[in-house]
Write a protein that holds these residues in place. Structure first.
Motif, short mmCIF file in Angstrom:
data_model
loop_
_atom_site.label_atom_id
_atom_site.label_comp_id
_atom_site.label_asym_id
_atom_site.label_seq_id
_atom_site.Cartn_x
_atom_site.Cartn_y
_atom_site.Cartn_z
N GLY A 194 63.75 100.60 134.95
CA GLY A 194 63.24 99.32 134.50
C GLY A 194 63.47 98.27 135.57
O GLY A 194 63.38 98.54 136.76
N LYS A 195 63.81 97.10 135.12
CA LYS A 195 63.94 95.97 136.02
C LYS A 195 65.31 95.33 135.85
O LYS A 195 65.78 95.16 134.72
CB LYS A 195 62.84 94.96 135.71
CG LYS A 195 62.71 93.83 136.67
CD LYS A 195 61.49 93.01 136.32
CE LYS A 195 61.14 92.12 137.49
NZ LYS A 195 59.89 91.43 137.29
N ILE B 132 58.97 97.80 129.81
CA ILE B 132 60.10 98.38 130.53
C ILE B 132 61.35 97.57 130.20
O ILE B 132 61.27 96.36 129.97
CB ILE B 132 59.85 98.42 132.06
CG1 ILE B 132 59.65 97.01 132.62
CG2 ILE B 132 58.68 99.30 132.40
CD1 ILE B 132 59.67 96.96 134.14
#
Length: 145
Positions: free
Chosen positions: A32-33, A8
């Motif tokens: 995502g992050k 990710i």
């Protein structure tokens, strides 16, 4: 694709870019992050900016000696404002503190561990930190500690 997972996407921001990170989240386009690194000591930064300007942002000379808080301080929690207060006590306190006892429900967090370790290695250090993981909602446990 050869049976491999794609990672990710991770976007990193410095803690002085926190507002930018929030604005990016509000765009709702990222899957995502998002990570905010605490790579800048914001408290030291505030004090250094204060020295460079005439404006008073924070005082580093609060006189707490007349509060008679004693040589042992008991605090609960280990992040947020209490961490900043402990940093201030270590760096600027004008009273002799022998022990800071920290009670926290959660395990030792890295921010507090960093403060404890850096303080331990200062040559003029007289403060001993005592971290105890305990549920402070249970008054019997706190009393026994």
């Amino acid at each position: 694709m050869a049976n491999k997972l794609e990672l990710i996407p991770i976007i990193e921001y410095s803690n002085d870019q926190f507002k930018d990170a929030l604005e990016y989240i509000n765009q709702r386009q990222h899957i995502g992050k998002i990570v905010v690194n605490h790579d800048i000591d914001m408290l030291s930064r505030v004090f250094s900016e204060q020295k460079q300007s005439d404006a008073i942002i924070m005082k580093n000379s609060y006189d707490i000696s007349r509060l008679d808080i004693g040589k042992n301080i008991l605090v609960t929690g280990q992040t947020g404002i209490i961490l900043e207060i402990m940093k201030w006590l270590v760096k600027y306190s004008n009273i002799q503190i022998d022990n800071i006892i920290i009670l926290s429900k959660s395990p030792l967090k890295w921010e507090l561990e960093l403060l404890m370790n850096t303080t331990k290695h200062q040559k003029d250090n007289t403060i001993n930190f005592h971290f105890i993981q305990a549920d402070i909602e249970d008054s019997n446990k706190v009393h026994n500690l």
